[in-house]
Design a protein around this motif. Structure first.
Motif, mmCIF file in Angstrom:
data_model
loop_
_atom_site.group_PDB
_atom_site.id
_atom_site.type_symbol
_atom_site.label_atom_id
_atom_site.label_comp_id
_atom_site.label_asym_id
_atom_site.label_seq_id
_atom_site.Cartn_x
_atom_site.Cartn_y
_atom_site.Cartn_z
ATOM 1 N N MET A 1 8.726 8.843 0.066
ATOM 2 C CA MET A 1 7.356 8.283 0.500
ATOM 3 C C MET A 1 7.988 7.142 1.618
ATOM 4 S SD MET A 1 4.814 5.686 -1.598
ATOM 5 C CE MET A 1 5.794 4.434 -1.783
ATOM 6 N N THR A 2 6.994 7.070 2.664
ATOM 7 C CA THR A 2 7.222 5.993 3.842
ATOM 8 C C THR A 2 6.407 4.933 3.486
ATOM 9 O OG1 THR A 2 7.775 7.660 5.393
ATOM 10 C CG2 THR A 2 7.301 5.537 6.259
ATOM 11 N N THR A 3 6.787 3.690 3.521
ATOM 12 C CA THR A 3 5.787 2.573 3.396
ATOM 13 C C THR A 3 6.276 1.352 4.029
ATOM 14 O OG1 THR A 3 5.543 0.711 1.536
ATOM 15 C CG2 THR A 3 7.523 2.049 1.283
ATOM 16 N N ASN A 4 5.576 0.544 4.500
ATOM 17 C CA ASN A 4 6.005 -0.816 5.148
ATOM 18 C C ASN A 4 6.588 -1.657 4.286
ATOM 19 O OD1 ASN A 4 3.851 -2.209 3.887
ATOM 20 N ND2 ASN A 4 2.441 -1.741 5.595
ATOM 21 N N GLY A 5 6.504 -1.563 3.028
ATOM 22 C CA GLY A 5 7.218 -2.310 1.994
ATOM 23 C C GLY A 5 6.492 -3.510 1.282
ATOM 24 N N VAL A 6 5.448 -3.925 1.960
ATOM 25 C CA VAL A 6 4.915 -5.219 1.865
ATOM 26 C C VAL A 6 4.449 -5.374 0.126
ATOM 27 C CG1 VAL A 6 2.727 -6.654 2.289
ATOM 28 C CG2 VAL A 6 3.730 -5.393 4.083
ATOM 29 N N LEU A 7 4.000 -4.131 -0.497
ATOM 30 C CA LEU A 7 3.455 -4.109 -1.643
ATOM 31 C C LEU A 7 4.765 -3.527 -2.746
ATOM 32 C CD1 LEU A 7 -0.087 -3.113 -1.305
ATOM 33 C CD2 LEU A 7 0.530 -5.466 -1.584
ATOM 34 N N LEU A 8 5.728 -3.336 -2.096
ATOM 35 C CA LEU A 8 6.844 -2.463 -2.751
ATOM 36 C C LEU A 8 7.602 -3.212 -4.161
ATOM 37 C CD1 LEU A 8 8.114 0.312 -2.807
ATOM 38 C CD2 LEU A 8 9.780 -0.519 -1.197
ATOM 39 N N ALA A 9 7.620 -4.477 -3.811
ATOM 40 C CA ALA A 9 8.429 -5.162 -5.026
ATOM 41 C C ALA A 9 7.608 -4.938 -6.283
ATOM 42 C CB ALA A 9 8.452 -6.541 -4.642
ATOM 43 N N LYS A 10 6.181 -4.994 -6.360
ATOM 44 C CA LYS A 10 5.389 -4.651 -7.343
ATOM 45 C C LYS A 10 5.468 -3.409 -7.931
ATOM 46 C CE LYS A 10 1.296 -6.659 -6.500
ATOM 47 N NZ LYS A 10 0.235 -6.621 -5.959
ATOM 48 N N HIS A 11 5.646 -2.359 -7.141
ATOM 49 C CA HIS A 11 5.522 -0.681 -7.547
ATOM 50 C C HIS A 11 6.987 -0.013 -7.537
ATOM 51 C CE1 HIS A 11 1.172 -1.349 -7.147
ATOM 52 N NE2 HIS A 11 1.255 -1.790 -6.218
ATOM 53 N N ALA A 12 7.898 -0.352 -7.104
ATOM 54 C CA ALA A 12 9.190 0.396 -6.688
ATOM 55 C C ALA A 12 9.397 0.949 -8.222
ATOM 56 C CB ALA A 12 10.200 -0.466 -6.247
ATOM 57 N N GLU A 13 9.569 0.224 -9.316
ATOM 58 C CA GLU A 13 10.130 0.847 -10.561
ATOM 59 C C GLU A 13 9.224 1.982 -11.082
ATOM 60 O OE1 GLU A 13 12.774 0.517 -11.886
ATOM 61 O OE2 GLU A 13 12.552 1.582 -13.462
ATOM 62 N N GLN A 14 7.754 1.512 -10.996
ATOM 63 C CA GLN A 14 6.676 2.663 -11.384
ATOM 64 C C GLN A 14 6.953 3.645 -10.890
ATOM 65 O OE1 GLN A 14 3.360 0.157 -10.784
ATOM 66 N NE2 GLN A 14 2.539 0.397 -12.688
ATOM 67 N N LEU A 15 7.128 3.538 -9.457
ATOM 68 C CA LEU A 15 7.276 4.866 -8.757
ATOM 69 C C LEU A 15 8.488 5.658 -8.949
ATOM 70 C CD1 LEU A 15 6.100 3.439 -5.118
ATOM 71 C CD2 LEU A 15 4.941 4.821 -6.396
ATOM 72 N N ARG A 16 9.519 5.148 -9.287
ATOM 73 C CA ARG A 16 10.835 5.902 -9.437
ATOM 74 C C ARG A 16 10.534 6.468 -11.042
ATOM 75 N NH1 ARG A 16 14.671 5.732 -12.946
ATOM 76 N NH2 ARG A 16 13.967 3.872 -13.919
ATOM 77 N N GLU A 17 9.955 5.683 -11.948
ATOM 78 C CA GLU A 17 9.798 6.266 -13.187
ATOM 79 C C GLU A 17 8.685 7.609 -13.177
ATOM 80 O OE1 GLU A 17 8.207 3.245 -15.612
ATOM 81 O OE2 GLU A 17 9.910 2.156 -15.569
ATOM 82 N N ALA A 18 7.744 7.544 -12.187
ATOM 83 C CA ALA A 18 6.815 8.625 -12.207
ATOM 84 C C ALA A 18 7.503 9.908 -11.480
ATOM 85 C CB ALA A 18 5.838 7.994 -11.154
ATOM 86 N N GLY A 19 8.578 9.750 -10.757
ATOM 87 C CA GLY A 19 9.347 10.633 -10.267
ATOM 88 C C GLY A 19 9.742 10.751 -8.909
ATOM 89 N N LEU A 20 9.317 9.601 -8.118
ATOM 90 C CA LEU A 20 9.653 9.761 -6.585
ATOM 91 C C LEU A 20 11.018 9.847 -6.486
ATOM 92 C CD1 LEU A 20 8.058 9.162 -4.069
ATOM 93 C CD2 LEU A 20 9.027 6.718 -3.838
ATOM 94 N N HIS A 21 11.492 10.751 -5.475
ATOM 95 C CA HIS A 21 13.007 11.002 -5.345
ATOM 96 C C HIS A 21 13.288 9.927 -4.298
ATOM 97 C CE1 HIS A 21 11.813 15.389 -6.368
ATOM 98 N NE2 HIS A 21 12.194 14.525 -7.535
ATOM 99 N N ARG A 22 12.668 9.836 -3.171
ATOM 100 C CA ARG A 22 13.283 9.104 -2.005
ATOM 101 C C ARG A 22 12.231 8.135 -1.480
ATOM 102 N NH1 ARG A 22 15.033 11.475 2.227
ATOM 103 N NH2 ARG A 22 13.636 13.194 2.321
ATOM 104 N N LEU A 23 12.682 6.831 -0.903
ATOM 105 C CA LEU A 23 11.935 5.959 -0.193
ATOM 106 C C LEU A 23 12.494 5.885 1.111
ATOM 107 C CD1 LEU A 23 10.964 3.088 -2.529
ATOM 108 C CD2 LEU A 23 9.447 4.088 -1.156
ATOM 109 N N THR A 24 11.589 5.630 2.033
ATOM 110 C CA THR A 24 11.734 5.115 3.532
ATOM 111 C C THR A 24 11.065 3.916 3.849
ATOM 112 O OG1 THR A 24 12.333 7.289 4.277
ATOM 113 C CG2 THR A 24 11.988 5.656 5.840
ATOM 114 N N ILE A 25 11.570 2.767 4.029
ATOM 115 C CA ILE A 25 10.896 1.742 4.162
ATOM 116 C C ILE A 25 10.959 1.370 5.874
ATOM 117 C CG2 ILE A 25 10.815 -0.798 3.680
ATOM 118 C CD1 ILE A 25 12.221 0.147 1.190
#
Ligand code: SAM
Length: 331
Positions: free
Chosen positions: A85-109
């Motif tokens: 996923m590519t994100t600007n990161g603004v809302l990431l603090a709230k969602h990062a862990e849930q996304l990893r748990e859901a199976g996201l492999h990689r992040l680009t910020i």
């Protein structure tokens, strides 16, 4: 066909000068947005045709409510080897862990500057601390292969390249410098503002010594380099050295328009056949037929068009067709 970028929304919570500088746009009608089921179905069709890398983007993908549910669905599709996923990161603090748990492999910020006042001037929002918190949260999840994407613009942030490399080292993230691209509309792109791959390499060489280019092992857009101290970074030189010949990427807009090139002026509507009940085989036939005719060389052609003084898309045309906006195409 190896990689598919899926835009989840044309909305964004930043107003970056180089991408989406105005407050209001001709937004995609809400009812046209693909549901998670529809995105899953289309992804299934693409994956069955050889796509194994999927990237969620936008607009800002974290604005899409319930995102972990979509990540779970896509991560569960056999054949998806890489879900990013590519994100600007603004809302990431709230969602990062849930996304990893859901199976996201990689992040680009995306992070263009380490200076809050520059960030505010660039994005017209004061959320720089949130982006930094988002990056910290991403690191804390233990997601590996974290990337930081920086658009380099002359007169804006070319004096921060070394600081960004050092920031990346501290975060164990690979920094990738992106040449400023002319995406049309109100972004005010001029050739003078492009800080080229050559200049990026020269700037870093002054601090660290010459970087050595690493051999390319995939069709990813970045060329990768290693500095004498072992730090690896990337450059995406879409403007001065486009990589159309090896590009295997296509894009799906949030309303189901399939674009075979970032610079394509037209796409294929996959939402209508999908909603009309097309089977997986029907979708596969439609996609295959079009992909086989693909001759797109958008970024290469832009070089000649620019030389003739042609803008990519005029403001007028952007207002007529929101699909031509970078934030709709999925950058
Ligand atoms: N909102 C998300 C983000 O900011 O990462 C995803 C969408 S954004 C359109 C994807 C990437 O495109 C960002 O890294 C952004 O910096 C880049 N981008 C947008 N306009 C650009 C331009 N004119 N030149 C180069 N890169 C651009």
């Amino acid at each position: 066909m190896g990689a598919l970028r899926i835009s989840l929304t044309d909305r964004c919570n930043l107003r970056c000068r180089y991408c989406m500088p105005e407050e209001e746009y001709a937004w995609l009608p809400r009812e046209d947005l693909l549901t998670f089921e529809e995105i899953e179905r289309l992804t299934e069709a693409f994956v069955s045709l050889g796509v194994d890398k999927v990237r969620l983007t936008g607009g800002e993908p974290l604005l899409r409510r319930g995102l972990p549910e979509l990540v779970r669905r896509l991560a569960g599709l056999p054949g998806v080897k890489d879900l990013a996923m590519t994100t600007n990161g603004v809302l990431l603090a709230k969602h990062a862990e849930q996304l990893r748990e859901a199976g996201l492999h990689r992040l680009t910020i995306s992070l263009d500057t380490l200076r809050p006042e520059r960030f505010s001037a660039l994005t017209r929002r004061g959320t720089h601390p949130d982006v930094l918190a988002g990056i910290n949260a991403a690191v804390a999840t233990g997601l590996t292969d974290l990337k930081i994407d920086t658009v380099v613009m002359r007169g804006f942030n070319e004096d921060e390249l070394v600081d960004l490399i050092e920031f990346g080292k501290n975060m164990s993230a690979e920094v990738r410098f992106i040449e400023y691209m002319d995406v049309g509309g109100a972004t005010g792109w001029t050739p003078e503002k492009v800080f080229s791959r050559k200049e990026i390499l020269e700037t870093l060489a002054q601090e660290y010594g010459p970087a050595e280019e690493l051999r390319k092992t995939d069709a990813a857009p970045a060329d990768r380099f290693v500095l004498p101290d072992g730090t690896v970074f990337g450059i995406i030189s879409s403007t001065t050295q486009p990589f159309c010949a090896t590009c295997d990427r296509s894009r799906l807009t949030a309303d189901g328009m399939w674009l075979r090139c970032l610079y394509a002026m037209t796409g294929t509507d996959l939402r209508t056949p999908l909603r009309d009940g097309a089977s997986l085989d029907d979708l596969r036939d439609l996609i295959t037929g079009i992909w086989q005719q693909r001759r797109d060389r958008g970024a290469v052609e832009r070089i000649g068009q620019r030389a003739r003084g042609q803008v990519f898309v005029s403001l007028e045309n952007l207002k007529r067709d929101p699909h031509l906006e970078m934030h709709t195409r999925g950058g």
